[in-house]
Design a protein around this motif. Structure first.
Motif, PDB file in Angstrom:
ATOM      1  N   ALA A 151      90.649  -2.040   8.666  1.00 41.46           N
ATOM      2  CA  ALA A 151      89.734  -0.863   8.735  1.00 41.46           C
ATOM      3  C   ALA A 151      90.198   0.391   8.792  1.00 41.46           C
ATOM      4  CB  ALA A 151      88.521  -1.224   9.785  1.00 41.46           C
ATOM      5  N   HIS A 152      91.476   0.399   9.841  1.00 41.28           N
ATOM      6  CA  HIS A 152      92.216   1.655   9.853  1.00 41.28           C
ATOM      7  C   HIS A 152      92.862   1.966   8.797  1.00 41.28           C
ATOM      8  CE1 HIS A 152      95.112   4.106  12.408  1.00 41.28           C
ATOM      9  NE2 HIS A 152      95.793   3.851  11.444  1.00 41.28           N
ATOM     10  N   GLU A 153      93.615   1.055   8.068  1.00 46.07           N
ATOM     11  CA  GLU A 153      94.080   1.394   6.825  1.00 46.07           C
ATOM     12  C   GLU A 153      93.119   1.899   5.707  1.00 46.07           C
ATOM     13  OE1 GLU A 153      97.266   1.680   6.552  1.00 46.07           O
ATOM     14  OE2 GLU A 153      97.727   0.890   8.791  1.00 46.07           O
ATOM     15  N   LEU A 154      92.143   0.973   5.628  1.00 47.38           N
ATOM     16  CA  LEU A 154      91.179   1.659   4.658  1.00 47.38           C
ATOM     17  C   LEU A 154      90.535   3.131   4.778  1.00 47.38           C
ATOM     18  CD1 LEU A 154      89.144  -1.707   4.303  1.00 47.38           C
ATOM     19  CD2 LEU A 154      90.395  -0.535   2.532  1.00 47.38           C
ATOM     20  N   SER A 155      90.466   3.330   6.158  1.00 49.09           N
ATOM     21  CA  SER A 155      89.991   4.504   6.513  1.00 49.09           C
ATOM     22  C   SER A 155      91.174   5.802   5.987  1.00 49.09           C
ATOM     23  CB  SER A 155      90.003   4.953   8.186  1.00 49.09           C
ATOM     24  OG  SER A 155      88.813   3.856   8.287  1.00 49.09           O
ATOM     25  N   HIS A 156      92.294   5.661   6.119  1.00 45.93           N
ATOM     26  CA  HIS A 156      93.460   6.464   5.581  1.00 45.93           C
ATOM     27  C   HIS A 156      93.234   6.760   4.238  1.00 45.93           C
ATOM     28  CE1 HIS A 156      96.077   7.062   8.954  1.00 45.93           C
ATOM     29  NE2 HIS A 156      96.286   5.566   9.002  1.00 45.93           N
ATOM     30  N   VAL A 157      92.734   5.581   3.338  1.00 47.21           N
ATOM     31  CA  VAL A 157      92.358   5.733   1.946  1.00 47.21           C
ATOM     32  C   VAL A 157      90.925   6.500   1.892  1.00 47.21           C
ATOM     33  CG1 VAL A 157      91.659   4.474  -0.232  1.00 47.21           C
ATOM     34  CG2 VAL A 157      93.359   3.553   1.432  1.00 47.21           C
ATOM     35  N   ARG A 206     103.435   8.810   5.759  1.00 41.75           N
ATOM     36  CA  ARG A 206     103.860   9.340   7.083  1.00 41.75           C
ATOM     37  C   ARG A 206     102.861  10.057   7.484  1.00 41.75           C
ATOM     38  NH1 ARG A 206     108.729   9.535   5.079  1.00 41.75           N
ATOM     39  NH2 ARG A 206     109.983   7.650   5.747  1.00 41.75           N
ATOM     40  N   TYR A 207     101.989   9.760   8.267  1.00 42.17           N
ATOM     41  CA  TYR A 207     100.658  10.385   9.020  1.00 42.17           C
ATOM     42  C   TYR A 207     100.874  11.213   9.929  1.00 42.17           C
ATOM     43  CZ  TYR A 207      98.918   6.904   5.602  1.00 42.17           C
ATOM     44  OH  TYR A 207      98.347   5.999   4.547  1.00 42.17           O
ATOM     45  N   SER A 208     100.021  12.434  10.005  1.00 42.40           N
ATOM     46  CA  SER A 208     100.117  12.944  11.427  1.00 42.40           C
ATOM     47  C   SER A 208      99.336  12.281  12.326  1.00 42.40           C
ATOM     48  CB  SER A 208      99.395  14.472  11.197  1.00 42.40           C
ATOM     49  OG  SER A 208      98.159  14.252  10.735  1.00 42.40           O
ATOM     50  N   ALA A 211      95.657  12.490  11.694  1.00 39.69           N
ATOM     51  CA  ALA A 211      95.158  11.482  10.654  1.00 39.69           C
ATOM     52  C   ALA A 211      94.910  10.478  11.167  1.00 39.69           C
ATOM     53  CB  ALA A 211      96.346  11.386   9.596  1.00 39.69           C
ATOM     54  N   GLU A 212      95.983   9.772  12.122  1.00 41.51           N
ATOM     55  CA  GLU A 212      95.714   8.799  12.924  1.00 41.51           C
ATOM     56  C   GLU A 212      94.431   8.508  13.752  1.00 41.51           C
ATOM     57  OE1 GLU A 212      97.590   5.787  12.314  1.00 41.51           O
ATOM     58  OE2 GLU A 212      98.684   7.224  10.844  1.00 41.51           O
ATOM     59  N   SER A 213      94.330   9.489  14.454  1.00 38.96           N
ATOM     60  CA  SER A 213      93.173   9.527  15.215  1.00 38.96           C
ATOM     61  C   SER A 213      91.936   9.489  14.437  1.00 38.96           C
ATOM     62  CB  SER A 213      93.075  10.710  16.134  1.00 38.96           C
ATOM     63  OG  SER A 213      92.227  10.641  17.124  1.00 38.96           O
ATOM     64  N   ASP A 255     104.997   3.894  11.292  1.00 38.36           N
ATOM     65  CA  ASP A 255     104.206   4.341  10.127  1.00 38.36           C
ATOM     66  C   ASP A 255     102.860   5.024  10.594  1.00 38.36           C
ATOM     67  OD1 ASP A 255     105.981   3.300   8.696  1.00 38.36           O
ATOM     68  OD2 ASP A 255     104.837   1.652   7.706  1.00 38.36           O
ATOM     69  N   ASN A 256     102.357   4.473  11.586  1.00 41.76           N
ATOM     70  CA  ASN A 256     101.097   5.055  12.306  1.00 41.76           C
ATOM     71  C   ASN A 256     101.204   5.520  13.547  1.00 41.76           C
ATOM     72  OD1 ASN A 256      98.793   3.731  10.087  1.00 41.76           O
ATOM     73  ND2 ASN A 256     100.525   2.409  10.466  1.00 41.76           N
ATOM     74  N   PRO A 257     101.750   6.786  13.798  1.00 38.58           N
ATOM     75  CA  PRO A 257     102.389   7.156  15.238  1.00 38.58           C
ATOM     76  C   PRO A 257     101.044   7.009  15.902  1.00 38.58           C
ATOM     77  CG  PRO A 257     102.257   8.819  13.593  1.00 38.58           C
ATOM     78  CD  PRO A 257     102.155   7.769  12.790  1.00 38.58           C
TER      79      PRO A 257
HETATM   80 ZN   LIG Z   1      97.371   4.857  10.463  1.00 41.51          ZN
END
Ligand SMILES: [Zn+2]
Length: 479
Positions: A151-157, A206-208, A211-213, A255-257
């Motif tokens: 779900a976390h990765e899909l949210s990046h999409v 490479r997300y900020s 973006a991770e939050s 990859d996901n700081p």
């Molecule tokens: Zn992430």
């Protein structure tokens, strides 16, 4: 060849900034280009946090286009599980989450792939191409935790973080003005080429921390809406952190700081959603069966990107040259190489496809190509001693981040566009294995010591010699 980590020196105008923009740089870019839209804005009518994709010069169709190409490449380079049952399970679980994923009406062609890699990691390319390491499945205690990572990765999409990142990087380089496509909505081929370069350089993944939050918050909402325990994602992150205390952090966190107060932020969102529902789903017999199957898979030999690059060297440099105009000089470079200008307008890197590789620690390193950087240095540009001192200091700085770098041939006097210059040959470890040759030509300019570092693995260097000479012959100082 790695650029020096010292910010006051080479890395300031060096190669790393061109390819591997650290989060703080992206954040800095943010200040100039009001990213207020990106910030988490609580929605008063609904309790939950409202999230929208941020500023983006690309269209969702371009997300799909670039993601699809990168996914094809990833499938060639990564060891896949080749376990149809596992892929089918991941697809079923993934699509259950996608059904609750807010994509602003965009239909992404979601795909889910199991990667035969024990490292605990997962990533999603723009457009919805999701890759999940076996290590992540093995580390999950239950289906809800695996669903949390997905779900976390899909949210990046859905939040289009990859191309948002590329947009900000592009803007930081000051190319915004020529990218008429942003406001006109046209799909320029040049932009896509650039996006391809970002994909190759890893910028899309490479997300900020912001973006991770956002991915954590939306991921928590998706978990909740699809009936899973919304705390499961945070529990998985907590578990990873606890298990790896004092050791190398798992790949997932590189990859996901980790954003500030990650777990607290998720808890806050769970609270806003009304808490953990008593009937929340945590596990399934299917997950347990799949986890057993994954644990039993034979371990694949991990082909690092560097090893893959060593097996497949870049295509030879083209004899046709393209023009490059920097702040203070111009030059010509092979038209089948990519250019990676630094944001300060002075430094730049040029490399063929496959010339930039992962050095094995997640950092980009140049194996084939040219790095131009400018470091502070003063004095009479026609005084050979001044030039020699500045050059030796620059080489010592490089040796700090390249401990096996050695001077192979002492500096010789040359002329670069009529200016006094020094040419020095160095040997160093190549990021693709074996030794590399670095030919460094330095000259003093009003802006400082300008160095042209030509890099190729030793066995291939002869094939690049003519190209490097042609590039340096074409240098014209404009100030
Ligand atoms: Zn992430």
């Amino acid at each position: 060849m790695k650029a020096s980590p010292r910010r006051d020196c080479l890395s300031e105008g060096g190669f790393l900034q061109g390819l591997q923009r650290p989060a703080w740089r992206v954040a800095a870019a943010c200040v100039n280009f009001s990213c207020l839209l990106l910030l988490l804005a609580p929605n008063a009518s609904a309790q939950r946090t409202a999230l929208k994709p941020g500023w983006n010069m690309f269209t969702p169709q371009q997300d799909i286009q670039v993601g699809k190409q990168a996914a094809v490449d990833a499938q060639k380079q990564l060891p896949l599980c080749n376990a149809p049952k596992v892929d089918a399970y991941l697809t079923q679980l993934g699509m259950r989450l996608v059904a609750k994923l807010p994509t602003s009406g965009v239909q992404y062609p979601f795909e889910f792939h199991c990667v035969n890699d024990k490292a605990i990691n997962a990533f999603a390319l723009p457009g919805g191409y999701v890759f999940i390491n076996r290590g992540a499945i093995e580390a999950a205690d239950n289906e809800a935790q695996l669903a949390g990572v997905m779900a976390h990765e899909l949210s990046h999409v859905a939040l289009r973080h990859g191309t948002n990142q590329a947009t900000k990087a592009e803007a930081a380089e000051g190319f915004l003005g020529i990218a008429g496509g942003i406001f006109g909505g046209s799909t320029g081929g040049a932009l896509l080429t650039k996006l391809g370069a970002f994909a190759a350089g890893g910028v899309l993944l490479r997300y900020s921390r912001t973006a991770e939050s956002q991915a954590d918050v939306m991921g928590t909402q998706v978990l909740y809406d699809s009936g899973y325990d919304p705390r499961a994602m945070a529990q998985f992150f907590e578990k990873l952190e606890a298990e790896t205390k004092g050791k190398n952090p798992p790949e997932f966190f590189s990859d996901n700081p980790n954003p500030e107060h990650r777990v607290e932020r998720v808890d806050e969102e769970v609270e806003k959603l009304g808490g953990v529902p008593p009937s929340a789903r945590r596990d399934s017999p299917e997950f347990e069966a799949i986890k057993r199957e994954v644990l039993a898979l034979p371990v694949a030999k991990k082909l690092t990107p560097a090893a893959a690059a060593a097996e497949k060297p870049p295509v030879p440099p083209s004899g046709h040259l393209a023009d490059y105009q920097a702040n203070g000089y111009s030059l010509k470079y092979p038209d089948n190489w990519r250019k990676y200008p630094d944001s300060n307008g002075a430094g730049a890197s040029f490399a063929p496809d496959g010339g930039v590789v992962d050095d094995g620690t997640g950092h980009a390193a140049l194996a084939y190509g040219l790095i131009i950087s400018v470091v502070q240095a003063g004095g009479d540009p026609n005084d050979w001693d001044v030039l020699n001192n500045a050059t030796q200091q620059m080489i010592q700085e490089l040796q700090k981040s390249n401990p096996n770098m050695k001077i192979a041939r002492q500096s010789e006097r040359v002329r670069l566009n009529g200016q006094p210059g020094l040419a020095t040959y160095l040997s160093n470890d190549s990021p693709v294995g074996g030794q590399e040759t670095d030919w460094i030509v330095t000259t003093l300019r009003p802006e400082g010591l300008v160095s042209f570092v030509c890099v190729a693995p030793q066995p291939a260097y002869e094939k690049y010699d003519k190209t490097f000479n042609a590039i340096l012959d074409s240098v014209r100082f404009t100030k």
